[in-house]
Write an enzyme that holds these catalytic residues in place. Structure first.
Site, PDB file in Angstrom:
ATOM      1  N   LYS A 114       0.815  -1.217   0.000  1.00  0.00           N
ATOM      2  CA  LYS A 114       0.000   0.000   0.000  1.00  0.00           C
ATOM      3  C   LYS A 114       0.846   1.265   0.000  1.00  0.00           C
ATOM      4  O   LYS A 114       0.478   2.259  -0.608  1.00  0.00           O
ATOM      5  CB  LYS A 114      -0.978  -0.007   1.180  1.00  0.00           C
ATOM      6  CG  LYS A 114      -2.048  -1.082   1.024  1.00  0.00           C
ATOM      7  CD  LYS A 114      -3.251  -0.862   1.904  1.00  0.00           C
ATOM      8  CE  LYS A 114      -4.327  -1.878   1.551  1.00  0.00           C
ATOM      9  NZ  LYS A 114      -5.492  -1.836   2.390  1.00  0.00           N
ATOM     10  N   LYS A 197      -4.538 -10.188  -5.550  1.00  0.00           N
ATOM     11  CA  LYS A 197      -5.860 -10.547  -4.991  1.00  0.00           C
ATOM     12  C   LYS A 197      -6.945  -9.519  -5.361  1.00  0.00           C
ATOM     13  O   LYS A 197      -6.639  -8.346  -5.607  1.00  0.00           O
ATOM     14  CB  LYS A 197      -5.778 -10.744  -3.485  1.00  0.00           C
ATOM     15  CG  LYS A 197      -5.721  -9.485  -2.671  1.00  0.00           C
ATOM     16  CD  LYS A 197      -6.058  -9.780  -1.209  1.00  0.00           C
ATOM     17  CE  LYS A 197      -6.032  -8.496  -0.405  1.00  0.00           C
ATOM     18  NZ  LYS A 197      -6.763  -8.533   0.825  1.00  0.00           N
ATOM     19  N   LYS A 200     -11.249  -4.544  -2.643  1.00  0.00           N
ATOM     20  CA  LYS A 200     -12.323  -3.563  -2.804  1.00  0.00           C
ATOM     21  C   LYS A 200     -11.801  -2.165  -3.117  1.00  0.00           C
ATOM     22  O   LYS A 200     -12.530  -1.343  -3.633  1.00  0.00           O
ATOM     23  CB  LYS A 200     -13.246  -3.562  -1.587  1.00  0.00           C
ATOM     24  CG  LYS A 200     -12.574  -3.325  -0.249  1.00  0.00           C
ATOM     25  CD  LYS A 200     -13.599  -3.317   0.873  1.00  0.00           C
ATOM     26  CE  LYS A 200     -13.318  -4.316   1.980  1.00  0.00           C
ATOM     27  NZ  LYS A 200     -12.040  -4.143   2.677  1.00  0.00           N
TER      28      LYS A 200
HETATM   29  N1  AQP Z   1      -9.430 -11.596  -2.532  1.00  0.00           N
HETATM   30  C1  AQP Z   1      -9.692 -12.164  -1.378  1.00  0.00           C
HETATM   31  N2  AQP Z   1      -9.840 -13.516  -1.304  1.00  0.00           N
HETATM   32  C2  AQP Z   1     -10.112 -14.099  -0.102  1.00  0.00           C
HETATM   33  N3  AQP Z   1     -10.275 -13.424   1.039  1.00  0.00           N
HETATM   34  C3  AQP Z   1     -10.151 -12.089   1.009  1.00  0.00           C
HETATM   35  N4  AQP Z   1     -10.239 -11.125   1.947  1.00  0.00           N
HETATM   36  C4  AQP Z   1     -10.025  -9.919   1.381  1.00  0.00           C
HETATM   37  N5  AQP Z   1      -9.804 -10.059   0.074  1.00  0.00           N
HETATM   38  C5  AQP Z   1      -9.855 -11.390  -0.194  1.00  0.00           C
HETATM   39  C6  AQP Z   1     -10.587 -11.372   3.343  1.00  0.00           C
HETATM   40  O1  AQP Z   1     -11.654 -10.493   3.667  1.00  0.00           O
HETATM   41  C7  AQP Z   1     -11.513 -10.010   5.002  1.00  0.00           C
HETATM   42  C8  AQP Z   1     -11.658  -8.509   4.991  1.00  0.00           C
HETATM   43  O2  AQP Z   1     -10.485  -7.865   4.957  1.00  0.00           O
HETATM   44  P1  AQP Z   1     -10.329  -6.307   5.163  1.00  0.00           P
HETATM   45  O3  AQP Z   1     -11.495  -5.554   4.674  1.00  0.00           O
HETATM   46  O4  AQP Z   1      -9.979  -6.023   6.582  1.00  0.00           O
HETATM   47  O5  AQP Z   1      -9.060  -5.936   4.361  1.00  0.00           O
HETATM   48  P2  AQP Z   1      -8.348  -6.587   3.183  1.00  0.00           P
HETATM   49  O6  AQP Z   1      -7.912  -7.977   3.448  1.00  0.00           O
HETATM   50  O7  AQP Z   1      -7.239  -5.630   2.846  1.00  0.00           O
HETATM   51  O8  AQP Z   1      -9.491  -6.616   2.075  1.00  0.00           O
HETATM   52  P3  AQP Z   1      -9.516  -5.846   0.711  1.00  0.00           P
HETATM   53  O9  AQP Z   1     -10.818  -6.137   0.062  1.00  0.00           O
HETATM   54  O10 AQP Z   1      -8.277  -6.135  -0.076  1.00  0.00           O
HETATM   55  O11 AQP Z   1      -9.539  -4.348   1.182  1.00  0.00           O
HETATM   56  P4  AQP Z   1      -8.596  -3.140   0.761  1.00  0.00           P
HETATM   57  O12 AQP Z   1      -8.723  -3.048  -0.722  1.00  0.00           O
HETATM   58  O13 AQP Z   1      -9.135  -1.948   1.454  1.00  0.00           O
HETATM   59  O14 AQP Z   1      -7.214  -3.472   1.219  1.00  0.00           O
HETATM   60  C9  AQP Z   1     -10.203 -10.560   5.523  1.00  0.00           C
HETATM   61  O15 AQP Z   1     -10.477 -11.683   6.331  1.00  0.00           O
HETATM   62  C10 AQP Z   1      -9.453 -10.981   4.272  1.00  0.00           C
HETATM   63  O16 AQP Z   1      -8.608 -12.064   4.525  1.00  0.00           O
END
Ligand code: AQP
Length: 333
Positions: A114, A197, A200
């Site tokens: 990030k 991955k 969002k």
């Molecule tokens: N692509 C993915 N496949 C499987 N699991 C996923 N998780 C996130 N993306 C995937 C799981 O969702 C939960 C939420 O995580 P978060 O919102 O705290 O942050 P993150 O992991 O950083 O999710 P994002 O969607 O990638 O958010 P941004 O874009 O803001 O960084 C966690 O349990 C994660 O493992």
């Protein structure tokens, strides 16, 4: 209730929840709710570690809460709340910051990924100490288990290290939590770059499907999903785009990846992608109807998060009082 193991997990309202969040984590949360004492949180304080418009944050926070409930989280059964409503998260986070090391935080892949996207002079300190806030979230509730996707394993490791360090310095204070990564919790990959991955906060909308995407949008995104020039639906690492679509199909239908590959023998990608789109649309339809209903009933959502924060607060304060005493703060009363 007494003897149930405690689970904590949360998602950031950094955007709308994606199919990755749903298949990788949320679906699993729903399965766990009757067996464990679950604390599920919308971690809005984490979402401001990168620049975020206030009105978007407000909107996304309520949406994530509605997404949780629509996906099957039962607010009667679990403690469902918004992180910033329980100030103990910020308070414990500060104390734990003083027991976390610059070197270990600098090694976190999420921070490296990030911060790479930001100018060197504008990397927020909060992005660097994000894992410490996450440790506070988990340790406040003396969680036994933390259900997360594979991508969060490193943050869980640092939570364990911080808890053990604190316990060694001051005597047993925190339960040392274990990661709870479901065996079939495959990482869902970006539709545009299947080597990273699905996230969002991706700047390319075609890279992800959000739970609220309508049927036409889902069909369009699937049509544009990056595959390869092999033209054969096969489950292997040399075809990451196709592999990702098979994983999505498999996680929704419970068909094995081999069964799916066999189903598409001799058929091209167009038919396969159309079918994956229909499978996703079918899975999301009932969830979308509930989300729609919930977002039109904000008073109901308010009741849930107010009640959830009260329950969470009581548990969190207990741990925080213990911590303050151990580090030598004088109690006010
Ligand atoms: N692509 C993915 N496949 C499987 N699991 C996923 N998780 C996130 N993306 C995937 C799981 O969702 C939960 C939420 O995580 P978060 O919102 O705290 O942050 P993150 O992991 O950083 O999710 P994002 O969607 O990638 O958010 P941004 O874009 O803001 O960084 C966690 O349990 C994660 O493992």
């Amino acid at each position: 209730m007494e003897n149930k193991k405690v689970i904590f997990s949360g998602m950031q309202p950094s955007g709308s929840l994606t199919l990755g969040n749903y298949l990788g984590a949320l679906k699993n949360w729903v399965k766990l709710q009757s067996e464990y004492d679950c604390y599920y949180c919308v971690v809005d304080m984490h979402a401001i570690t990168v620049p975020k418009e206030p009105k978007d944050l407000r909107k996304n926070t309520l949406e994530v809460l509605a997404n949780y409930i629509a996906a099957g989280i039962d607010p009667e059964q679990v403690t469902l709340f918004i992180q910033s409503h329980v100030s103990a998260h910020a308070e414990l986070s500060w104390v734990l910051n003083c027991f976390s090391y610059f070197g270990e935080l600098g090694r976190m892949t999420q921070f490296k990924d990030k911060s790479k996207k930001l100018d060197n002079n504008s990397i927020p300190a909060g992005l660097f100490t994000y894992p410490v806030l996450m440790a506070a979230d988990i340790l406040l509730y003396q969680a036994d288990l933390v259900p997360v996707g594979e991508d969060q394993r490193q943050h869980l490791e640092i939570t364990r290290d911080i808890a053990q360090r604190f316990n060694n310095r001051f005597s047993e204070t925190f339960k040392v939590p274990d990661p709870f990564i479901s065996k079939d919790g495959a990482k869902i990959m970006s539709l545009q770059d299947p080597t990273s991955k699905m996230s969002k906060s991706d700047s390319n909308e075609n890279a992800y499907i959000i739970l609220m995407d309508d049927a036409d949008t889902i069909r369009r995104k699937l049509k544009r999903a990056v595959t390869d020039s092999e033209g054969v639906v096969r489950y292997n690492d040399n075809q990451p785009g196709v592999k990702n679509l098979i994983n999505i199909y498999s996680k929704i239908t419970d068909k094995t990846t081999d069964e799916i590959a066999a189903l598409y023998e001799g058929k091209g990608y167009a038919q396969f992608k159309d079918d994956v789109a229909e499978v996703i649309i079918g899975e999301l339809k009932p969830i979308q109807e509930k989300i729609d209903y919930l977002l039109k009933n904000k008073d109901y959502l308010e009741k849930i998060y107010v009640h959830g924060a009260e329950k969470a607060e009581a548990a969190a304060r207990k741990t925080l009082r213990k911590v303050y005493k151990k580090v030598g703060f004088i109690p006010r009363y």
